[in-house]
Design a protein around this motif. Structure first.
Motif, PDB file in Angstrom:
ATOM      1  N   ASN A  74       0.847  -1.192   0.000  1.00  0.00           N
ATOM      2  CA  ASN A  74       0.000   0.000   0.000  1.00  0.00           C
ATOM      3  C   ASN A  74       0.882   1.242   0.000  1.00  0.00           C
ATOM      4  OD1 ASN A  74      -2.362  -1.467   0.114  1.00  0.00           O
ATOM      5  ND2 ASN A  74      -2.762  -1.060   2.277  1.00  0.00           N
ATOM      6  N   ALA A  75       0.626   2.153  -0.900  1.00  0.00           N
ATOM      7  CA  ALA A  75       1.378   3.409  -0.951  1.00  0.00           C
ATOM      8  C   ALA A  75       0.405   4.574  -1.059  1.00  0.00           C
ATOM      9  CB  ALA A  75       2.343   3.416  -2.133  1.00  0.00           C
ATOM     10  N   VAL A  76       0.523   5.519  -0.155  1.00  0.00           N
ATOM     11  CA  VAL A  76      -0.276   6.735  -0.238  1.00  0.00           C
ATOM     12  C   VAL A  76       0.389   7.675  -1.234  1.00  0.00           C
ATOM     13  CG1 VAL A  76      -1.155   8.741   1.021  1.00  0.00           C
ATOM     14  CG2 VAL A  76      -1.149   6.489   2.108  1.00  0.00           C
ATOM     15  N   ALA A  77      -0.384   8.159  -2.194  1.00  0.00           N
ATOM     16  CA  ALA A  77       0.152   9.057  -3.218  1.00  0.00           C
ATOM     17  C   ALA A  77       0.321  10.455  -2.629  1.00  0.00           C
ATOM     18  CB  ALA A  77      -0.785   9.102  -4.422  1.00  0.00           C
ATOM     19  N   LEU A  78       1.553  10.943  -2.598  1.00  0.00           N
ATOM     20  CA  LEU A  78       1.870  12.224  -1.977  1.00  0.00           C
ATOM     21  C   LEU A  78       2.581  13.124  -2.986  1.00  0.00           C
ATOM     22  CD1 LEU A  78       3.210  10.783   1.384  1.00  0.00           C
ATOM     23  CD2 LEU A  78       1.009  11.920   1.052  1.00  0.00           C
ATOM     24  N   LYS A  79       1.941  14.212  -3.306  1.00  0.00           N
ATOM     25  CA  LYS A  79       2.496  15.143  -4.288  1.00  0.00           C
ATOM     26  C   LYS A  79       3.849  15.679  -3.824  1.00  0.00           C
ATOM     27  CE  LYS A  79       0.399  19.108  -4.715  1.00  0.00           C
ATOM     28  NZ  LYS A  79      -0.656  20.082  -5.084  1.00  0.00           N
ATOM     29  N   GLY A  80       4.826  15.603  -4.710  1.00  0.00           N
ATOM     30  CA  GLY A  80       6.142  16.131  -4.403  1.00  0.00           C
ATOM     31  C   GLY A  80       6.984  15.267  -3.499  1.00  0.00           C
ATOM     32  N   VAL A  81       6.433  14.126  -3.078  1.00  0.00           N
ATOM     33  CA  VAL A  81       7.166  13.231  -2.178  1.00  0.00           C
ATOM     34  C   VAL A  81       7.522  11.926  -2.880  1.00  0.00           C
ATOM     35  CG1 VAL A  81       7.091  11.936  -0.007  1.00  0.00           C
ATOM     36  CG2 VAL A  81       6.070  14.227  -0.137  1.00  0.00           C
ATOM     37  N   ASN A  82       6.495  11.222  -3.365  1.00  0.00           N
ATOM     38  CA  ASN A  82       6.761   9.939  -4.022  1.00  0.00           C
ATOM     39  C   ASN A  82       6.159   9.850  -5.422  1.00  0.00           C
ATOM     40  OD1 ASN A  82       4.053   9.697  -3.399  1.00  0.00           O
ATOM     41  ND2 ASN A  82       4.265   7.847  -2.152  1.00  0.00           N
ATOM     42  N   GLU A  83       5.688  10.955  -5.982  1.00  0.00           N
ATOM     43  CA  GLU A  83       4.989  10.877  -7.261  1.00  0.00           C
ATOM     44  C   GLU A  83       5.902  10.505  -8.431  1.00  0.00           C
ATOM     45  OE1 GLU A  83       3.419  14.571  -9.009  1.00  0.00           O
ATOM     46  OE2 GLU A  83       4.399  15.638  -7.358  1.00  0.00           O
ATOM     47  N   GLY A  84       7.207  10.591  -8.238  1.00  0.00           N
ATOM     48  CA  GLY A  84       8.121  10.161  -9.283  1.00  0.00           C
ATOM     49  C   GLY A  84       8.551   8.718  -9.157  1.00  0.00           C
ATOM     50  N   GLU A  85       7.993   7.988  -8.202  1.00  0.00           N
ATOM     51  CA  GLU A  85       8.470   6.634  -7.894  1.00  0.00           C
ATOM     52  C   GLU A  85       7.563   5.509  -8.359  1.00  0.00           C
ATOM     53  OE1 GLU A  85      10.602   5.341  -4.397  1.00  0.00           O
ATOM     54  OE2 GLU A  85      10.056   7.239  -3.464  1.00  0.00           O
ATOM     55  N   TYR A  86       6.389   5.826  -8.886  1.00  0.00           N
ATOM     56  CA  TYR A  86       5.422   4.749  -9.094  1.00  0.00           C
ATOM     57  C   TYR A  86       5.857   3.757 -10.165  1.00  0.00           C
ATOM     58  CZ  TYR A  86       2.849   8.154  -6.385  1.00  0.00           C
ATOM     59  OH  TYR A  86       2.486   9.060  -5.426  1.00  0.00           O
ATOM     60  N   ASP A  87       6.573   4.222 -11.175  1.00  0.00           N
ATOM     61  CA  ASP A  87       7.110   3.276 -12.164  1.00  0.00           C
ATOM     62  C   ASP A  87       8.090   2.316 -11.493  1.00  0.00           C
ATOM     63  OD1 ASP A  87       6.053   4.076 -14.885  1.00  0.00           O
ATOM     64  OD2 ASP A  87       6.848   5.998 -14.206  1.00  0.00           O
ATOM     65  N   ARG A  88       8.952   2.867 -10.666  1.00  0.00           N
ATOM     66  CA  ARG A  88       9.939   2.040  -9.963  1.00  0.00           C
ATOM     67  C   ARG A  88       9.255   1.052  -9.019  1.00  0.00           C
ATOM     68  NH1 ARG A  88      14.080   4.311  -5.314  1.00  0.00           N
ATOM     69  NH2 ARG A  88      15.187   2.349  -4.918  1.00  0.00           N
ATOM     70  N   MET A  89       8.237   1.526  -8.297  1.00  0.00           N
ATOM     71  CA  MET A  89       7.547   0.651  -7.355  1.00  0.00           C
ATOM     72  C   MET A  89       6.789  -0.459  -8.074  1.00  0.00           C
ATOM     73  SD  MET A  89       6.228   3.206  -4.339  1.00  0.00           S
ATOM     74  CE  MET A  89       5.974   1.854  -3.184  1.00  0.00           C
ATOM     75  N   LEU A  90       6.189  -0.122  -9.230  1.00  0.00           N
ATOM     76  CA  LEU A  90       5.468  -1.125 -10.001  1.00  0.00           C
ATOM     77  C   LEU A  90       6.431  -2.202 -10.505  1.00  0.00           C
ATOM     78  CD1 LEU A  90       2.504  -1.438 -10.682  1.00  0.00           C
ATOM     79  CD2 LEU A  90       2.929  -0.293 -12.854  1.00  0.00           C
ATOM     80  N   ALA A  91       7.599  -1.796 -10.956  1.00  0.00           N
ATOM     81  CA  ALA A  91       8.600  -2.754 -11.415  1.00  0.00           C
ATOM     82  C   ALA A  91       9.110  -3.609 -10.259  1.00  0.00           C
ATOM     83  CB  ALA A  91       9.761  -2.014 -12.081  1.00  0.00           C
TER      84      ALA A  91
END
Length: 330
Positions: A158-175
């Motif tokens: 589970n990941a809470v979507a946080l603007k400016g914090v982790n929004e650049g990581e979702y591709d990495r997390m999905l992989a």
């Protein structure tokens, strides 16, 4: 149990403690005041109340917190509830955890009947993890995740979507999830409790996230459901699933099948409303038998509202409800 809008209530989320060993920025204030022990239900009281819900048709129970696994001897409750899995009882017993206690409890959870768990992990970056959790160590959570996998537990991140914090990581997390055989669920932040910051600075609509992910991944429609509010897609490139929980951009209340019990015995019929029923006094009254307890549960379900009223924008940057997410258990 059928609520006033014809929805069958089959899912109970139970917060076993308001305490946590982390202080995630969207969930808690850094300097929290926790409940005195006398106000918290004993594990035996929680077990009895859960049994009453099971008798009324609840088929799935998820134990939450705070962080549920920091509660002393909580495995005893898992064992008791796990013994109710079977015909005429529970179909599933699950838990949402931050993973810090899994290295020594994952095997016990599996032995108690848990087969699937959710682990909160908002980022794979150690520095960002420490900032989001205020003092967490990502290594401890990752060790716990892989201990759970080794114990035979299916894992959803589970990941809470946080603007400016982790929004650049979702591709990495999905992989990363695809590599290790985990599903991923992204969650919009919700306006609950004072957290010491402006929620409009955190809020990231998942409709935007989904469109960005589709630039690199093939998200295929699926009818897969776990009983919760997430809407799932299969990721063609990994074979795993990604879910989106969107209380802000897409109200999922029309299919709500759940109610939430706090560790004090307060039942919230809706996460985003303040109406509640208190069961602690009933549980501690020796004249109240299980039949009376079930009557009180039915009366509470009859008050379940149609939906929540969550709003986050510059005109509504105060909490929609005053209690922290950690109180209700998500």
């Amino acid at each position: 149990m059928i609520d006033p809008f014809g929805r069958r209530i089959s899912y109970l989320r139970v917060s076993v403690t308001d305490r946590c060993d982390l202080r995630c920025v969207y969930c808690m204030a850094e300097d929290m005041t926790f409940l005195p022990k006398r106000e918290v239900l004993t594990l035996e009281e929680l077990d009895r109340l859960c049994g009453a819900f099971i008798g009324l048709g609840v088929e799935k129970i998820r134990l939450t917190g705070g962080e549920p696994l920091v509660r002393k001897n909580v495995i005893a409750l898992f064992r008791s509830l796990g013994a109710r899995i079977g015909a005429g009882g529970l179909k599933e017993l699950t838990v949402t955890t931050n993973g810090t206690q899994l290295t020594h409890l994952a095997g016990d959870l599996h032995a108690a009947g848990v087969r699937r768990i959710n682990v909160s992990l908002d980022t794979l970056d150690p520095a960002a993890f420490k900032a989001v959790t205020r003092w967490g160590d990502i290594g401890r959570t990752l060790d716990g995740i892989f201990a759970a996998k080794a114990a035979g537990l299916a894992i959803k991140i589970n990941a809470v979507a946080l603007k400016g914090v982790n929004e650049g990581e979702y591709d990495r997390m999905l992989a990363w999830c695809g590599e290790h055989g985990f599903d991923l669920c992204l969650i919009e932040t919700m306006p609950m409790g004072e957290i010491g910051g402006d929620r409009t600075d955190q809020y990231l609509p998942l409709s935007l996230v989904r469109s960005r992910l589709r630039e690199h991944w093939t998200l295929q429609e699926t009818d897969y459901r776990t009983g919760g509010p997430a809407r799932y897609y299969t990721v063609k490139e990994t074979g795993r699933r990604i879910g989106f929980i969107t209380p802000m951009t897409h109200n999922f209340c029309e299919s709500c099948n759940r109610v939430r019990l706090t560790c004090t015995g307060t039942l919230y019929m809706c996460l985003g409303q303040d109406d509640a029923a208190d069961f602690r006094a009933l549980l501690r009254d020796p004249s109240v038998d299980d039949a009376a307890l079930q009557d009180a549960i039915r009366a509470a379900i009859a008050r379940k509202p149609k939906g929540h009223d969550f709003i986050i924008d510059r005109r509504h940057n105060r909490p929609s409800v005053g209690r922290h997410m950690s109180v209700t258990g998500g």
